[in-house]
Scaffold this motif. Structure first.
Motif, mmCIF file in Angstrom:
data_model
loop_
_atom_site.group_PDB
_atom_site.id
_atom_site.type_symbol
_atom_site.label_atom_id
_atom_site.label_comp_id
_atom_site.label_asym_id
_atom_site.label_seq_id
_atom_site.Cartn_x
_atom_site.Cartn_y
_atom_site.Cartn_z
ATOM 1 N N CYS A 87 0.928 -1.174 0.114
ATOM 2 C CA CYS A 87 0.103 -0.175 0.011
ATOM 3 C C CYS A 87 0.773 1.088 -0.017
ATOM 4 O O CYS A 87 2.003 1.373 0.933
ATOM 5 N N CYS A 107 0.158 3.215 3.715
ATOM 6 C CA CYS A 107 0.556 2.446 5.017
ATOM 7 C C CYS A 107 1.766 1.583 4.699
ATOM 8 O O CYS A 107 2.261 0.779 5.787
ATOM 9 N N CYS A 160 -5.698 -3.043 1.361
ATOM 10 C CA CYS A 160 -4.784 -3.207 2.340
ATOM 11 C C CYS A 160 -5.563 -3.488 3.603
ATOM 12 O O CYS A 160 -6.741 -3.466 3.777
ATOM 13 N N ASN A 202 -5.611 -1.955 6.112
ATOM 14 C CA ASN A 202 -6.135 -0.479 6.752
ATOM 15 C C ASN A 202 -7.436 -0.141 5.889
ATOM 16 O O ASN A 202 -7.460 1.008 5.901
ATOM 17 N N HIS A 218 -7.342 0.969 2.929
ATOM 18 C CA HIS A 218 -6.922 1.812 1.683
ATOM 19 C C HIS A 218 -7.547 0.920 0.488
ATOM 20 O O HIS A 218 -6.924 -0.329 0.195
HETATM 21 ZN ZN LIG Z 1 -2.932 1.129 3.359
#
Ligand SMILES: [Zn+2]
Ligand SMILES: C[S@@+](CC[C@H](N)C(=O)[O-])C[C@H]1O[C@@H](n2cnc3c(N)ncnc32)[C@H](O)[C@@H]1O
Length: 282
Positions: A5, A8, A23, A25, A27
């Protein structure tokens, strides 16, 4: 999956083949209809359309596809065939690939190309769009060479053909013993074109500084003359970093010159990443 990513740095996963990536997180990055991925978040962009313009990309594609630099493509292909063993498939990344001309040439000219997985990265979206359209089996992303969103030690070979790069990223992305092939202009590259533009033409410095941890294993100088027609002379001029210096009158002179023959001169530097100290002590 080769990608991380860009926000992150966690690994990217794919929803389903042909769909977008995400990802842990959350994203998310869409996959374009042409198959490429845009991994350049707006906050990493320094301008609206970074990299080469559409006009520059088109000029380069027109010139290259006419075949003027064919001997260079052949030398690149020969070097890759000779230096990449094919016991297992090889991951190859063209950094600053533009509209993917050399990636297509590698697929067409390398005897071992069926063992190669070809990847290309460029910061110019228009160039990656064109590259992905022409070579659907290769893997293209929009991102910067300064911060390449791939996993550590994913690649067996990195190519840098007339493009900017970042040493730390090259070291991070290459496997140990991985190859780096750099193509840069030689001392007399485009000499006759430069004579129209500069009062005094100076020879290029050919010293290449390799990233630390790299050992040079081969260097080749390729020189040949080309005789582009009026249209291709203008395309060639547009590909050069000195095009902006040429006044309209100079451009006219270049276009009208009778039977203009231009020297090309390329330096190919092949280097290998050495084992890091840490892995020696393992
Ligand atoms: Zn990410
Ligand atoms: C001179 S062109 C060479 C293109 C291709 N390698 C070739 O020889 O046909 C340089 C390329 O680098 C790209 N570029 C410039 N800055 C970049 C960056 N920071 N990250 C990735 N690509 C970049 C441009 O968009 C352009 O396509």
């Amino acid at each position: 999956m080769p990608y991380i990513c860009p926000i992150c740095q966690n690994p990217l996963m794919q929803h389903q083949p042909s769909q977008g990536y995400y990802c842990s997180n959350k994203h998310h990055f869409d996959r374009a209809a042409e198959g490429y991925l845009n991994l350049l978040p707006v906050q990493h962009k320094k301008s609206k359309e970074p990299g080469d313009s559409r006009a520059m990309m088109r000029a380069r594609r027109h010139f290259l596809e006419t075949g003027f630099y064919q001997p260079l493509s052949e030398s690149i292909a020969t070097l890759l065939d000779a230096n990449l063993s094919v016991e297992s498939s090889k991951q190859i990344l063209d950094m600053g690939c533009g509209e993917g001309y050399y990636s297509r040439q590698i697929e067409n000219l390398c005897q071992n190309s069926k063992h190669f997985a070809l990847h290309g990265i460029d910061i110019a979206k228009n160039a990656i769009f064109a590259a992905a359209k022409k070579q659907p089996n290769a893997h293209f992303i929009v991102a910067s060479n300064k911060r390449m969103p791939y996993k550590n030690a994913f690649f067996d070979c990195l190519l840098r053909i007339y493009a900017p790069s970042n040493d730390d990223e090259i070291i991070r992305l290459l496997k140990e013993d991985g190859l780096l092939l750099i193509v840069t202009p030689g001392p007399r590259h485009l000499w006759q074109l430069k004579e129209f533009i500069y009062k005094k033409v100076n020879e290029h410095d050919i010293n290449i500084s390799l990233p630390k941890q790299f050992e040079q294993i081969e260097t080749q100088r390729i020189q040949f003359n080309i005789k582009p027609d009026q249209e291709n002379r203008m395309a060639l001029l547009q590909m050069t970093p000195f095009a902006w210096r040429a006044k309209a009158e100079t451009k006219n002179q270049i276009q009208r010159a009778q039977g203009l023959e231009i020297e090309t001169d390329f330096i190919l530097t092949l280097a290998r990443k050495q084992h890091s100290v840490a892995s020696h002590s393992e």
